[in-house]
Design an enzyme around this catalytic site. Structure first.
Site, PDB file in Angstrom:
ATOM      1  N   HIS A 131      -7.313   8.723  -0.178  1.00 43.63           N
ATOM      2  CA  HIS A 131      -6.873   9.488   0.987  1.00 43.63           C
ATOM      3  C   HIS A 131      -6.818  10.969   0.648  1.00 43.63           C
ATOM      4  O   HIS A 131      -6.409  11.344  -0.453  1.00 43.63           O
ATOM      5  CB  HIS A 131      -5.490   9.010   1.433  1.00 43.63           C
ATOM      6  CG  HIS A 131      -5.131   9.398   2.829  1.00 43.63           C
ATOM      7  ND1 HIS A 131      -4.681  10.654   3.156  1.00 43.63           N
ATOM      8  CD2 HIS A 131      -5.154   8.687   3.994  1.00 43.63           C
ATOM      9  CE1 HIS A 131      -4.438  10.700   4.458  1.00 43.63           C
ATOM     10  NE2 HIS A 131      -4.716   9.535   4.986  1.00 43.63           N
ATOM     11  N   ARG A 176       0.824  -1.205   0.000  1.00 43.20           N
ATOM     12  CA  ARG A 176       0.000   0.000   0.000  1.00 43.20           C
ATOM     13  C   ARG A 176       0.861   1.258   0.000  1.00 43.20           C
ATOM     14  O   ARG A 176       1.864   1.346   0.691  1.00 43.20           O
ATOM     15  CB  ARG A 176      -0.893  -0.005   1.254  1.00 43.20           C
ATOM     16  CG  ARG A 176      -2.022   1.033   1.331  1.00 43.20           C
ATOM     17  CD  ARG A 176      -1.588   2.486   1.557  1.00 43.20           C
ATOM     18  NE  ARG A 176      -0.588   2.728   2.573  1.00 43.20           N
ATOM     19  CZ  ARG A 176      -0.827   3.147   3.807  1.00 43.20           C
ATOM     20  NH1 ARG A 176      -2.060   3.343   4.203  1.00 43.20           N
ATOM     21  NH2 ARG A 176       0.170   3.392   4.655  1.00 43.20           N
TER      22      ARG A 176
END
Length: 274
Positions: free
Chosen positions: A138, A96
């Site tokens: 995000h 990630r």
């Protein structure tokens, strides 16, 4: 559904990886999402890895880090190779990262092209290792909203580029999570579950605050006690997709909150199956 704890939840606690694995097993989790910093700090402890974790009946669901996309290419690739090697050792094919350090609306066309060029380099390398690069939805990154995330996936068109779907941050962007999930579904390989008491308190999750030991935790609440209706989300999602998710908790009382949340998730699963 496979659920993991995040070792980042224990970033300010004095717990060994052995203690975390024992806790995850005892509470009924299936895996551990290993923070990149923790993986790097365990690199010289050769006893630890996928085989050791499997002795607890657990797997590494993902290695979560922040690849330096703005660094010189040699540095960026060296860091990627290091993480790829650690991911292999821990038995996961998912790494990630965040894409950039500013929001999509603040990113120029030229900057976007440079980011996608660099992402392609990372994806080409990880593809050669049988691994995937997951970009997290995000704030203050190129994937801070659904249109920009879809654009990135289309621009890249790379089989090794996947999405870590953070439900709260998708909701924060102003779209209903299930709507975004339906569009991103072909690309999603992992979910992050967390909640907030109210939209006005979302700033508590800003990196400068959340990573600070003295940062505020006001507004962080257990999964089913916040502004996002996870009962509704799970009832919509579970019939159409196998969920691989991490319960991401940044507040205090980590063990008690995670223990409570996984029991509530199990109850929700039973309701969905009924």
């Amino acid at each position: 559904m496979k659920l993991s704890i995040c070792t980042i939840s224990f970033r300010h606690h004095l717990h060994s990886i052995d203690q975390l694995a024992d806790f995850a097993k005892t509470q009924g989790f299936q895996g551990i999402e290993l923070w990149g910093v923790h993986a790097k700090n365990l690199a010289d402890e050769l006893h630890y890895g996928a085989d050791w974790l499997s002795s607890y009946g657990l797997e590494t669901s993902m290695l979560s880090d922040y690849l330096p996309l703005e660094a010189p290419i040699s540095e960026m690739m060296a860091e990627t190779e290091k993480l790829s090697s650690l991911a292999k050792r821990w038995g996961t094919n998912k790494i990630r990262t965040f894409v950039g350090k500013q929001g999509s609306s603040d990113t120029s066309k030229k900057e976007r092209e440079e980011l996608t060029f660099r992402l392609r380099m990372l994806c080409d390398y990880l593809e050669s290792k049988g691994q995937y690069l997951l970009v997290e939805t995000h704030p203050n990154t190129l994937t801070d909203n659904l249109p920009s995330t879809m654009q990135l996936l289309e621009e890249m068109n790379h089989s090794s580029l996947r999405v870590n779907f953070d439900v709260l941050h998708i909701w924060e962007s102003g779209i209903k999570p299930i709507v975004a999930m339906n569009q991103l579904l072909p690309y999603i390989s992992h979910f992050h579950f967390k909640n907030i008491a109210s939209r006005a308190q979302l700033g508590v999750f800003s990196p400068n605050n959340v990573y600070a030991a003295s940062g505020s935790r006001e507004g962080m609440v257990p999964l089913f006690e916040g502004a996002i209706d996870y009962y509704e989300f799970l009832s919509d999602v579970l019939p159409i997709v196998d969920v691989d998710a991490s319960l991401e908790w940044f507040g205090s009382n980590v063990k008690s909150v995670l223990a409570k949340d996984i029991q509530e998730v199990k109850k929700a699963l039973q309701l969905v199956q009924i």
